[in-house]
Design a protein around this motif. Structure first.
Motif, short mmCIF file in Angstrom:
data_model
loop_
_atom_site.label_atom_id
_atom_site.label_comp_id
_atom_site.label_asym_id
_atom_site.label_seq_id
_atom_site.Cartn_x
_atom_site.Cartn_y
_atom_site.Cartn_z
N ASP A 159 0.81 -1.22 0.00
CA ASP A 159 0.00 0.00 0.00
C ASP A 159 0.84 1.27 0.00
O ASP A 159 0.30 2.37 0.07
CB ASP A 159 -0.94 0.02 1.21
N LEU A 160 2.16 1.12 -0.08
CA LEU A 160 3.03 2.29 -0.14
C LEU A 160 3.38 2.59 -1.59
O LEU A 160 3.70 1.70 -2.37
CB LEU A 160 4.31 2.05 0.66
N VAL A 161 3.30 3.85 -1.93
CA VAL A 161 3.59 4.25 -3.30
C VAL A 161 5.05 3.98 -3.62
O VAL A 161 5.94 4.42 -2.89
CB VAL A 161 3.27 5.74 -3.51
N PRO A 162 5.33 3.25 -4.70
CA PRO A 162 6.73 2.98 -5.06
C PRO A 162 7.39 4.19 -5.71
O PRO A 162 7.42 4.33 -6.92
CB PRO A 162 6.62 1.82 -6.05
N PHE A 163 7.89 5.09 -4.87
CA PHE A 163 8.55 6.28 -5.38
C PHE A 163 9.73 5.89 -6.26
O PHE A 163 10.43 4.93 -5.99
CB PHE A 163 9.07 7.14 -4.22
N GLY A 164 9.96 6.70 -7.29
CA GLY A 164 11.15 6.51 -8.13
C GLY A 164 11.19 5.17 -8.82
O GLY A 164 12.26 4.58 -8.95
N SER A 165 10.04 4.66 -9.25
CA SER A 165 10.03 3.35 -9.90
C SER A 165 9.56 3.47 -11.34
O SER A 165 8.86 4.41 -11.71
CB SER A 165 9.12 2.39 -9.14
N ASN A 166 9.94 2.50 -12.14
CA ASN A 166 9.51 2.41 -13.53
C ASN A 166 8.88 1.06 -13.78
O ASN A 166 9.06 0.11 -13.02
CB ASN A 166 10.72 2.59 -14.47
N ASP A 167 8.13 0.97 -14.88
CA ASP A 167 7.53 -0.31 -15.25
C ASP A 167 8.56 -1.24 -15.88
O ASP A 167 8.36 -2.45 -15.92
CB ASP A 167 6.38 -0.09 -16.23
N LYS A 168 9.65 -0.66 -16.37
CA LYS A 168 10.65 -1.46 -17.05
C LYS A 168 12.04 -1.17 -16.47
O LYS A 168 12.27 -0.10 -15.90
CB LYS A 168 10.65 -1.14 -18.55
N PRO A 169 12.95 -2.12 -16.61
CA PRO A 169 14.32 -1.89 -16.11
C PRO A 169 15.01 -0.80 -16.91
O PRO A 169 14.64 -0.52 -18.06
CB PRO A 169 14.99 -3.25 -16.32
N ASN A 170 15.99 -0.19 -16.30
CA ASN A 170 16.71 0.88 -16.99
C ASN A 170 18.17 0.88 -16.55
O ASN A 170 18.52 0.42 -15.47
CB ASN A 170 16.06 2.24 -16.72
N SER A 171 18.99 1.40 -17.40
CA SER A 171 20.42 1.51 -17.11
C SER A 171 20.69 2.82 -16.37
O SER A 171 19.96 3.80 -16.56
CB SER A 171 21.22 1.49 -18.42
N PRO A 172 21.72 2.86 -15.52
CA PRO A 172 22.70 1.79 -15.27
C PRO A 172 22.34 0.89 -14.10
O PRO A 172 23.13 0.04 -13.72
CB PRO A 172 23.95 2.59 -14.95
N TRP A 173 21.14 1.06 -13.54
CA TRP A 173 20.81 0.38 -12.28
C TRP A 173 20.48 -1.09 -12.46
O TRP A 173 20.67 -1.88 -11.54
CB TRP A 173 19.64 1.10 -11.60
N HIS A 174 19.98 -1.47 -13.61
CA HIS A 174 19.52 -2.85 -13.80
C HIS A 174 20.32 -3.51 -14.92
O HIS A 174 20.09 -3.27 -16.09
CB HIS A 174 18.02 -2.87 -14.11
N THR A 175 21.27 -4.33 -14.52
CA THR A 175 22.18 -4.96 -15.47
C THR A 175 21.49 -6.10 -16.20
O THR A 175 20.40 -6.56 -15.82
CB THR A 175 23.41 -5.51 -14.73
N SER A 176 22.13 -6.59 -17.24
CA SER A 176 21.58 -7.70 -18.02
C SER A 176 21.44 -8.96 -17.17
O SER A 176 20.48 -9.73 -17.33
CB SER A 176 22.46 -7.98 -19.24
N SER A 177 22.37 -9.16 -16.23
CA SER A 177 22.29 -10.34 -15.35
C SER A 177 21.07 -10.26 -14.44
O SER A 177 20.39 -11.26 -14.20
CB SER A 177 23.57 -10.46 -14.52
N LEU A 178 20.79 -9.05 -13.92
CA LEU A 178 19.63 -8.88 -13.06
C LEU A 178 18.33 -9.07 -13.84
O LEU A 178 17.39 -9.70 -13.36
CB LEU A 178 19.66 -7.48 -12.42
N ARG A 179 18.30 -8.57 -15.05
CA ARG A 179 17.10 -8.74 -15.88
C ARG A 179 16.87 -10.21 -16.20
O ARG A 179 15.73 -10.68 -16.22
CB ARG A 179 17.26 -7.93 -17.18
#
Length: 235
Positions: free
Chosen positions: A11-31
């Motif tokens: 029930d907490l708003v996910p601040f600073g979130s996206n529907d899709k992964p993005n660089s540089p925070w989400h690497t190919s291994s994490l995806r």
């Protein structure tokens, strides 16, 4: 690299979130790991996003103590012994550092390598302004040495615990254990302070502030300052 998982209540708003992964925070291994999750976990997954942090303004050489505490500079013979353990590739790095025109500091590790089918101990140095991994004794690696090259002058020694603390973003007034191994273990097993601060500022604090403003979670009535003073008084 470090991997951070930050979970919030539904029930907490996910601040600073996206529907899709993005660089540089989400690497190919994490995806790739995400794609292997069960569907229910994938549905509740949040791709956190943050601003890119500012570039650091200090060099590795800026963190080095001229008069270190707890360690001593090697003798000329000891430094020569390290140089004699280097391959041609690493000796070439030292020669390049000599010609740089500024003081160069490199992180150095002793490694076991195979040469013609025989194990041989090598000294390997890097002058790319990045320190080597601060591995603890349990990590199975030798402790990091530093090689300081200033023109034709070359000095070497064990990296000091205060220098390891600086590498992790700790201020010089941060208390360190008195023994080398304990202090090195603390910094080697720690998380870089600027990294945690960036995550806290851009993700955790906005979630907490939203929760507080909407009475979604009960927080202590005492202020952060009062709580901090209470904690310090117990030490």
């Amino acid at each position: 690299p470090r991997l951070f998982f930050i979970a919030v209540r539904n029930d907490l708003v996910p601040f600073g979130s996206n529907d899709k992964p993005n660089s540089p925070w989400h690497t190919s291994s994490l995806r790739k790991a995400y794609e292997a999750l069960p569907s229910d976990l994938m549905e509740s997954w949040v791709w956190w996003d943050m601003p890119i942090p500012p570039k650091r303004q200090t060099r590795f050489a800026d963190l080095i103590e001229d008069e270190p505490t707890g360690v001593q500079w090697h003798t000329t013979a000891e430094t020569r012994a390290l140089l004699s353990m280097m391959s041609d590739v690493n000796l070439a790095k030292v020669e390049t550092a000599k010609a740089a025109g500024v003081r160069m500091v490199g992180g150095l590790y002793k490694r076991t390598r195979f040469q013609h089918g025989i194990k041989i101990q090598r000294a390997e140095v890097r002058f790319d302004d990045i320190a080597g991994c601060l591995r603890t004794p349990a990590g199975g690696s030798s402790r990091q040495l530093i090689l300081v090259v200033d023109g034709k002058k070359i000095k070497s020694r064990l990296i000091s615990t205060r220098e390891t603390a600086r590498l992790m973003g700790l201020s010089d007034n941060y208390y360190l254990p008195s023994t080398y191994n304990e202090a090195y273990h603390l910094t080697g097993d720690g998380v870089a302070v600027p990294v945690v601060r960036h995550i806290t500022k851009n993700i955790i604090e906005p979630v907490v502030d939203f929760s507080r403003a909407n009475n979604l979670v009960e927080f202590p009535k005492k202020s952060r300052k009062e709580l901090s003073q209470k904690i310090r008084s117990r030490k």
